[in-house]
Design an enzyme around this catalytic site. Structure first.
Site, PDB file in Angstrom:
ATOM      1  CB  SER A  92      20.775 -56.046  41.612  1.00  0.00           C
ATOM      2  OG  SER A  92      20.138 -56.663  42.717  1.00  0.00           O
ATOM      3  CG  ASP A 130      17.900 -60.047  37.706  1.00  0.00           C
ATOM      4  OD1 ASP A 130      16.861 -59.936  38.398  1.00  0.00           O
ATOM      5  OD2 ASP A 130      19.049 -60.073  38.190  1.00  0.00           O
ATOM      6  N   GLY A 131      20.950 -61.604  36.397  1.00  0.00           N
ATOM      7  CA  GLY A 131      21.607 -62.769  36.983  1.00  0.00           C
ATOM      8  C   GLY A 131      22.875 -63.126  36.235  1.00  0.00           C
ATOM      9  CG  MET A 135      12.335 -62.783  42.370  1.00  0.00           C
ATOM     10  SD  MET A 135      14.111 -62.739  42.644  1.00  0.00           S
ATOM     11  CE  MET A 135      14.282 -61.044  43.145  1.00  0.00           C
ATOM     12  CG  HIS A 143      12.833 -59.167  40.065  1.00  0.00           C
ATOM     13  ND1 HIS A 143      14.035 -59.824  39.951  1.00  0.00           N
ATOM     14  CD2 HIS A 143      11.876 -60.063  39.708  1.00  0.00           C
ATOM     15  CE1 HIS A 143      13.818 -61.076  39.552  1.00  0.00           C
ATOM     16  NE2 HIS A 143      12.510 -61.233  39.385  1.00  0.00           N
ATOM     17  CG  MET A 169      14.435 -64.448  36.172  1.00  0.00           C
ATOM     18  SD  MET A 169      15.092 -62.932  36.885  1.00  0.00           S
ATOM     19  CE  MET A 169      16.374 -63.599  37.953  1.00  0.00           C
ATOM     20  N   GLY A 211      17.115 -65.914  43.449  1.00  0.00           N
ATOM     21  CA  GLY A 211      17.227 -66.140  44.892  1.00  0.00           C
ATOM     22  C   GLY A 211      18.513 -65.582  45.466  1.00  0.00           C
ATOM     23  CG  PHE A 212      21.046 -67.101  46.820  1.00  0.00           C
ATOM     24  CD1 PHE A 212      20.182 -68.149  46.563  1.00  0.00           C
ATOM     25  CD2 PHE A 212      21.233 -66.673  48.131  1.00  0.00           C
ATOM     26  CE1 PHE A 212      19.531 -68.807  47.613  1.00  0.00           C
ATOM     27  CE2 PHE A 212      20.599 -67.325  49.187  1.00  0.00           C
ATOM     28  CZ  PHE A 212      19.738 -68.400  48.921  1.00  0.00           C
ATOM     29  N   GLY A 213      22.376 -63.407  44.534  1.00  0.00           N
ATOM     30  CA  GLY A 213      23.294 -62.745  43.616  1.00  0.00           C
ATOM     31  C   GLY A 213      24.547 -63.594  43.478  1.00  0.00           C
ATOM     32  N   GLY A 214      25.394 -63.225  42.516  1.00  0.00           N
ATOM     33  CA  GLY A 214      26.688 -63.888  42.371  1.00  0.00           C
ATOM     34  C   GLY A 214      26.649 -65.258  41.725  1.00  0.00           C
ATOM     35  CG  HIS A 242      16.797 -55.106  39.517  1.00  0.00           C
ATOM     36  ND1 HIS A 242      15.783 -55.215  38.587  1.00  0.00           N
ATOM     37  CD2 HIS A 242      16.893 -56.320  40.118  1.00  0.00           C
ATOM     38  CE1 HIS A 242      15.295 -56.456  38.624  1.00  0.00           C
ATOM     39  NE2 HIS A 242      15.948 -57.135  39.531  1.00  0.00           N
ATOM     40  CG  ASP A 299      16.727 -58.488  42.883  1.00  0.00           C
ATOM     41  OD1 ASP A 299      17.927 -58.230  42.701  1.00  0.00           O
ATOM     42  OD2 ASP A 299      15.937 -58.747  41.958  1.00  0.00           O
ATOM     43  N   GLY A 340      24.285 -56.988  39.751  1.00  0.00           N
ATOM     44  CA  GLY A 340      24.494 -56.729  41.181  1.00  0.00           C
ATOM     45  C   GLY A 340      25.969 -56.884  41.508  1.00  0.00           C
ATOM     46  CG  MET A 379      14.439 -62.297  46.856  1.00  0.00           C
ATOM     47  SD  MET A 379      16.110 -62.968  47.037  1.00  0.00           S
ATOM     48  CE  MET A 379      16.808 -62.431  45.484  1.00  0.00           C
TER      49      MET A 379
HETATM   50  C1  DX5 Z   1      17.792 -62.979  41.594  1.00  0.00           C
HETATM   51  C2  DX5 Z   1      18.330 -61.595  41.679  1.00  0.00           C
HETATM   52  C3  DX5 Z   1      19.808 -61.542  41.280  1.00  0.00           C
HETATM   53  C4  DX5 Z   1      20.388 -60.155  41.364  1.00  0.00           C
HETATM   54  C5  DX5 Z   1      21.559 -59.957  40.431  1.00  0.00           C
HETATM   55  O1  DX5 Z   1      18.596 -63.865  42.190  1.00  0.00           O
HETATM   56  O2  DX5 Z   1      17.570 -60.817  40.809  1.00  0.00           O
HETATM   57  O3  DX5 Z   1      19.898 -62.056  39.996  1.00  0.00           O
HETATM   58  O4  DX5 Z   1      19.458 -59.232  40.977  1.00  0.00           O
HETATM   59  O5  DX5 Z   1      22.507 -60.884  40.737  1.00  0.00           O
HETATM   60  P1  DX5 Z   1      24.052 -60.776  40.225  1.00  0.00           P
HETATM   61  O6  DX5 Z   1      24.846 -60.548  41.469  1.00  0.00           O
HETATM   62  O7  DX5 Z   1      24.312 -62.090  39.555  1.00  0.00           O
HETATM   63  O8  DX5 Z   1      24.149 -59.634  39.251  1.00  0.00           O
HETATM   64 ZN    ZN Z   2      16.094 -59.166  40.069  1.00  0.00          ZN
END
Ligand code: DX5
Ligand code: ZN
Length: 218
Positions: A11, A178-179, A71, A69, A140, A145-148, A36, A38, A200, A40
């Site tokens: 991502s 994803d996530g 969102m 993706h 999901m 909304g956020f990575g990590g 990927h 993202d 990501g 938003m």
């Molecule tokens: C939605 C995003 C994240 C990102 C991956 O929040 O879609 O999930 O792609 O995030 P991580 O860093 O958890 O792999």
């Molecule tokens: Zn995503």
């Protein structure tokens, strides 16, 4: 017998946003085939990332498969823009109120693959009407909304259910998560029949990215 070979989709959200092209090139150099993206809107999810112009500018500089993706609470208003930007797969969420089937049909009519996404608290039944028409289901494993963020283990039974629905009905979709995906959570998902994995943070933090990709895609 698996329907699709396992694929990692790093991502870009977790890359350095001061230079998204170099982050994308890191993904290419590591040997990934998908990226990927993202998108938003700060409304469906409490964050903003990047838009169609960013995707359009990256497109001619990469041969990676653009897995987009959306969102967004009104994704149908942005399909033309992301098609024009060069998306190869556009995934829309099932939660907001808009003409979902019509939007999926529009993506397919443009010879782009289409996907439907559902959040951790949404049952597989909500996406069942769309399963015959989609190329990908994105389950999901965090609230977007956020990575990590941390992986939501309670999604595992739903992954198994979506895999069983695919086999029973001979649907052709890829099953994506994803996530919070890392080497450990990826194995849990693959055991449920997942074949497409977005990572990501874990990808960009990996000391050996080639090894990371090989392990995820094994
Ligand atoms: C939605 C995003 C994240 C990102 C991956 O929040 O879609 O999930 O792609 O995030 P991580 O860093 O958890 O792999
Ligand atoms: Zn995503």
């Amino acid at each position: 017998m698996k329907t699709h070979k396992n694929i990692l989709a790093p991502s870009l959200l977790a890359g350095d946003h001061s230079s998204l092209l170099s982050a994308l090139k890191e993904v290419e150099t590591a040997g990934a085939q998908w990226i990927h993206l993202d998108i938003m809107d700060g409304h469906f999810v409490p964050n903003l990332s990047f838009g169609p112009q960013t995707v359009a500018d990256l497109r001619p500089k990469s041969s990676l498969f653009f897995d987009v993706h959306l969102m967004l609470s009104q994704p149908h208003k942005y399909i033309d823009a992301f098609l024009k930007a060069g998306s190869e797969l556009i995934t829309i969420h099932v939660e907001p109120d808009y003409p979902i089937q019509q939007t999926l049909d529009k993506i397919k009519e443009a010879n782009c693959q289409c996907g439907i996404a559902l959040n951790p608290n949404v049952s597989a039944a909500e996406v069942e009407p769309f399963l015959p028409s989609v190329d990908l289901v994105l389950a999901m494993t965090v609230f977007p909304g956020f990575g990590g963020q941390s992986f939501h283990e309670e999604v595992l039974p739903k992954l198994k259910e979506l895999n069983e629905l695919r086999k029973k009905n001979n649907y052709h979709y890829r099953l994506e998560v994803d996530g919070g995906i890392d080497l450990k959570t990826a194995e849990l998902c693959k055991e449920m029949g997942v074949d497409t994995l977005v990572a990501g943070t874990a990808f960009f933090k990996a000391s050996d990215r080639l090894n990371f990709i090989n392990k995820i895609e094994s």
